[in-house]
Scaffold this motif. Structure first.
Motif, PDB file in Angstrom:
ATOM      1  N   ARG A   1       0.843  -1.202   0.000  1.00 29.09           N
ATOM      2  CA  ARG A   1       0.000   0.000   0.000  1.00 29.09           C
ATOM      3  C   ARG A   1       0.877   1.249   0.000  1.00 29.09           C
ATOM      4  O   ARG A   1       0.628   2.211   0.718  1.00 29.09           O
ATOM      5  CB  ARG A   1      -0.963   0.009   1.190  1.00 29.09           C
ATOM      6  CG  ARG A   1      -1.689  -1.291   1.433  1.00 29.09           C
ATOM      7  CD  ARG A   1      -2.394  -1.810   0.216  1.00 29.09           C
ATOM      8  NE  ARG A   1      -3.607  -1.071  -0.094  1.00 29.09           N
ATOM      9  CZ  ARG A   1      -4.349  -1.300  -1.193  1.00 29.09           C
ATOM     10  NH1 ARG A   1      -3.980  -2.209  -2.074  1.00 29.09           N
ATOM     11  NH2 ARG A   1      -5.428  -0.580  -1.400  1.00 29.09           N
ATOM     12  N   ASN A   2       1.908   1.227  -0.834  1.00 28.35           N
ATOM     13  CA  ASN A   2       2.861   2.321  -0.940  1.00 28.35           C
ATOM     14  C   ASN A   2       2.873   2.827  -2.384  1.00 28.35           C
ATOM     15  O   ASN A   2       3.793   2.517  -3.155  1.00 28.35           O
ATOM     16  CB  ASN A   2       4.255   1.849  -0.525  1.00 28.35           C
ATOM     17  CG  ASN A   2       5.284   2.968  -0.543  1.00 28.35           C
ATOM     18  OD1 ASN A   2       5.010   4.081  -0.993  1.00 28.35           O
ATOM     19  ND2 ASN A   2       6.483   2.676  -0.069  1.00 28.35           N
ATOM     20  N   PRO A   3       1.841   3.597  -2.784  1.00 31.51           N
ATOM     21  CA  PRO A   3       1.773   4.051  -4.177  1.00 31.51           C
ATOM     22  C   PRO A   3       2.899   5.001  -4.551  1.00 31.51           C
ATOM     23  O   PRO A   3       3.287   5.084  -5.718  1.00 31.51           O
ATOM     24  CB  PRO A   3       0.405   4.737  -4.258  1.00 31.51           C
ATOM     25  CG  PRO A   3       0.113   5.168  -2.857  1.00 31.51           C
ATOM     26  CD  PRO A   3       0.705   4.099  -1.983  1.00 31.51           C
ATOM     27  N   ASP A   4       3.442   5.728  -3.570  1.00 24.51           N
ATOM     28  CA  ASP A   4       4.518   6.675  -3.863  1.00 24.51           C
ATOM     29  C   ASP A   4       5.730   5.969  -4.459  1.00 24.51           C
ATOM     30  O   ASP A   4       6.383   6.493  -5.369  1.00 24.51           O
ATOM     31  CB  ASP A   4       4.920   7.430  -2.596  1.00 24.51           C
ATOM     32  CG  ASP A   4       3.771   8.210  -1.999  1.00 24.51           C
ATOM     33  OD1 ASP A   4       3.655   9.402  -2.286  1.00 24.51           O
ATOM     34  OD2 ASP A   4       2.960   7.614  -1.272  1.00 24.51           O
ATOM     35  N   SER A   5       6.051   4.788  -3.949  1.00 33.18           N
ATOM     36  CA  SER A   5       7.161   4.009  -4.511  1.00 33.18           C
ATOM     37  C   SER A   5       6.701   3.188  -5.711  1.00 33.18           C
ATOM     38  O   SER A   5       7.469   3.009  -6.675  1.00 33.18           O
ATOM     39  CB  SER A   5       7.745   3.078  -3.434  1.00 33.18           C
ATOM     40  OG  SER A   5       8.314   3.826  -2.382  1.00 33.18           O
ATOM     41  N   ALA A   6       5.468   2.687  -5.669  1.00 30.56           N
ATOM     42  CA  ALA A   6       4.981   1.840  -6.762  1.00 30.56           C
ATOM     43  C   ALA A   6       4.981   2.582  -8.102  1.00 30.56           C
ATOM     44  O   ALA A   6       5.336   2.006  -9.140  1.00 30.56           O
ATOM     45  CB  ALA A   6       3.579   1.330  -6.441  1.00 30.56           C
ATOM     46  N   VAL A   7       4.593   3.864  -8.104  1.00 32.21           N
ATOM     47  CA  VAL A   7       4.508   4.584  -9.388  1.00 32.21           C
ATOM     48  C   VAL A   7       5.870   4.701 -10.054  1.00 32.21           C
ATOM     49  O   VAL A   7       5.970   4.718 -11.295  1.00 32.21           O
ATOM     50  CB  VAL A   7       3.892   5.998  -9.208  1.00 32.21           C
ATOM     51  CG1 VAL A   7       2.446   5.914  -8.798  1.00 32.21           C
ATOM     52  CG2 VAL A   7       4.689   6.840  -8.217  1.00 32.21           C
ATOM     53  N   ILE A   8       6.941   4.777  -9.270  1.00 27.61           N
ATOM     54  CA  ILE A   8       8.289   4.905  -9.840  1.00 27.61           C
ATOM     55  C   ILE A   8       8.606   3.687 -10.701  1.00 27.61           C
ATOM     56  O   ILE A   8       9.140   3.804 -11.819  1.00 27.61           O
ATOM     57  CB  ILE A   8       9.332   5.051  -8.719  1.00 27.61           C
ATOM     58  CG1 ILE A   8       9.096   6.355  -7.952  1.00 27.61           C
ATOM     59  CG2 ILE A   8      10.755   4.997  -9.283  1.00 27.61           C
ATOM     60  CD1 ILE A   8       9.952   6.480  -6.695  1.00 27.61           C
ATOM     61  N   TYR A   9       8.244   2.511 -10.222  1.00 24.68           N
ATOM     62  CA  TYR A   9       8.606   1.284 -10.930  1.00 24.68           C
ATOM     63  C   TYR A   9       7.557   0.867 -11.948  1.00 24.68           C
ATOM     64  O   TYR A   9       7.899   0.265 -12.972  1.00 24.68           O
ATOM     65  CB  TYR A   9       8.915   0.185  -9.910  1.00 24.68           C
ATOM     66  CG  TYR A   9      10.135   0.566  -9.100  1.00 24.68           C
ATOM     67  CD1 TYR A   9      11.412   0.407  -9.624  1.00 24.68           C
ATOM     68  CD2 TYR A   9      10.003   1.175  -7.850  1.00 24.68           C
ATOM     69  CE1 TYR A   9      12.530   0.818  -8.911  1.00 24.68           C
ATOM     70  CE2 TYR A   9      11.123   1.576  -7.133  1.00 24.68           C
ATOM     71  CZ  TYR A   9      12.375   1.412  -7.680  1.00 24.68           C
ATOM     72  OH  TYR A   9      13.487   1.819  -6.992  1.00 24.68           O
TER      73      TYR A   9
END
Length: 577
Positions: free
Chosen positions: A70-78
């Motif tokens: 539940r960490n979209p801030d990091s997920a969007v990078i990848y």
């Protein structure tokens, strides 16, 4: 020749050993991922990427790991890197679009939704074509809730606040215990337990003394819960663990189950597993109906609409009926969780499948006179955010309650927030005191120091709104009229109720026109609710088809489009309570 063969053999052996080492590293990362150890999995996939080992695959797995955390801030990078790969699986366009909503990049999210659809993904076009209108309506709507922090949050996950009598029960991961034995590999937080505190307590440090007394808490996940009105029976979620035995399915996975406990001399004992559980799927998040004849819950059992759905079972004298799926109005192809039913019988739940602001949003439901759910309503801001918002609970007063969120600014990973409903009639005063005067014509007027001014309570009426041919969509020009109606109901006449009556022209069959006009009435009803009008203030919303034409344009007569337009309308009847 021997030397040449020796060198070739050593070279081949080195390549084989290197390949084996690389495969071993990837296998280790995949094992962590498949065993839901996502924090360790992110570290392992980062290492693979840094070493250049199967980077495309590792990047996809890393993006998904952050999504599960539940960490979209990091997920969007990848995910951004993933969609640049050749022949990327279609699902990643959707995953990326959802992560973008989690960081409030709604414009790019809509672009990815369209790419997902164009690539063959299963999604309604309205999800991205009407998303901008949906967001404008949510963000521009008058706020009807105020939030405040609660004092008993910790640096770990806290959610599921539930008030019963003079106690507040909640679920928390705050007990570190023996950290090596009491850690959840998914997010590396301690396992969840249920706590109970005095509702009037001002304590900020809630420790083990507040743990629920009895045998409900185990060494694995426990909570959330619901309690019968008499305070004697509790239903709660728990990892499949009873009589000190951890249950597992064929793949070695322990699912959630729902258990029952009874209160004996102040302690919760006699733990029983409910009969509709299974080792092969999860049941959790129990919630009782207002009359305690139904138990609602979330489940990912087969035969549902998506990931997890909302179900209920009927309760007959302590026995339980067959689980019933609530259907496609509530459940989507994604996830519905955390049901709750308030004292008026309205169901609330969280979902990442209905139109929302980001990850999980909280929704209310609208039921017809037969108690069938006909639509769902996003509760809007500030209850919902771009992150996860869930475990909604409303107190008996119908005006206050709790929910949880992992939005920024909290004390831990998930935090409990208290809400109160804003009064529908507020005076915006200046420094001077407000003077209200009653004139001879029953008009309420105020001194210039006050910004509220109302008109006569007599002869209040609203003009009809109109619809395009064969359409139930509310036209933009009519939204202005509906917004004026909303403002009148919320700010001027807080005791006013309305009836909604919708009609069609005479073209088409009677059956179809009845259906179309009912859709028009329902859409108007939902629009007013989305703007903050309480369902209890709309006494009915009915479609009458072609039964009440205001001109003689029946099916036997040829009329102009303008004449037909006069019949395609919704009217409002005002009632003063």
């Amino acid at each position: 020749m021997k030397l040449k063969n020796y060198i070739a053999t050593v070279l081949m052996l080195s390549i084989t050993l290197c390949t084996y080492a690389q495969n071993a590293q990837q296998q280790k990362a995949d094992n962590l991922f498949n065993n839901f150890a996502f924090v360790q999995a992110t570290n392992a996939y980062h290492k693979l990427i840094n070493q250049g080992i199967n980077t495309n695959y590792a990047t996809r797995q890393l993006a998904d790991s952050y999504s599960y955390l539940r960490n979209p801030d990091s997920a969007v990078i990848y995910y951004e890197k993933v969609i640049k790969q050749n022949n990327v699986p279609t699902a990643y366009y959707y995953n990326y679009s959802q992560a973008l909503r989690g960081v409030e990049d709604y414009k790019t999210s809509r672009t990815l939704m369209k790419q997902f659809k164009d690539a063959g993904g299963d999604i309604e076009e309205a999800r991205y074509l009407k998303d901008s209108d949906f967001l404008n309506a949510i963000f521009n709507a008058k706020k009807h809730f105020t939030l405040k922090d609660v004092k008993f949050n910790s640096k770990y996950s806290d959610f599921g606040a539930y008030k019963h009598g003079n106690k507040i029960y909640f679920t928390s991961a705050r007990d570190k215990g023996d950290i090596k034995k009491h850690i959840n590999a998914w997010d590396e937080e301690p396992f969840l337990n249920i706590y109970a505190i005095n509702a009037n307590s001002n304590d900020t440090l809630i420790g083990n003394k507040a743990k629920l007394k009895g045998r409900v808490n185990s060494v694995y996940h426990d909570g959330p819960l619901t309690i019968t009105k008499d305070g004697k029976t509790m239903y709660f979620s728990r990892t499949d663990f009873i009589k000190n035995v951890l249950g597992r399915n064929g793949n070695g996975i322990s699912n959630l189950k729902i258990y029952k406990a009874t209160l004996v001399n102040g302690k919760w004992k006699n733990i029983e597993e409910l009969p509709f559980n299974s080792n092969h799927f999860s049941n959790g998040h129990p919630a009782l109906s207002e009359d305690e004849t139904k138990l609602y819950f979330a489940s990912d059992r087969s035969g549902g609409h998506g990931g997890s759905d909302i179900y209920y079972v009927d309760i007959y004298n302590g026995t339980f009926g067959k689980p019933q799926n609530l259907g496609a109005t509530v459940n989507t192809s994604k996830n519905e969780k955390f049901p709750f039913v308030n004292r008026e019988g309205a169901l609330f739940f969280s979902s990442d499948g209905h139109p929302g602001l980001g990850l999980l949003d909280i929704y209310g439901t609208v039921a017809d006179e037969n108690k069938n759910i006909v639509s769902v309503i996003n509760l809007g801001t500030p209850v919902n955010s771009s992150k996860d918002d869930f475990s909604f609970f409303m107190n008996e007063d119908g005006l206050s309650g709790y929910f949880a969120s992992n939005r920024k600014g909290g004390a831990g990973s998930d935090d409990i927030y208290a809400f109160e409903r804003v009064s529908t009639l507020e005076l915006e005063e200046t420094k001077n005191e407000t003077d209200l005067e009653i004139a001879e014509d029953n008009t309420i007027s105020t001194a210039p120091s006050n910004t509220l001014k109302t008109e006569s309570i007599e002869d209040v009426s609203f003009s009809p709104i109109y619809f395009n041919f064969n359409s139930a969509s509310i036209r933009n020009q009519d939204k202005i009229a509906l917004d004026n109606l909303v403002n009148t109901m919320l700010d001027v006449y807080p005791n006013m109720s309305i009836d909604i009556e919708s009609f069609s022209d005479a073209r088409g069959t009677e059956t179809y026109n009845d259906m179309l006009s009912q859709k028009r009435a329902t859409n108007v009803y939902n629009y007013l609710l989305s703007k903050g009008v309480l369902a209890s203030r709309i006494t009915s919303y009915m479609g009458y088809g072609e039964k009440n034409l205001i001109n003689d344009c029946n099916s036997a007569k040829k009329c102009t489009e303008a004449q037909h337009q006069e019949n395609r309308r919704t009217e409002f009847t005002v009632q003063m309570n």
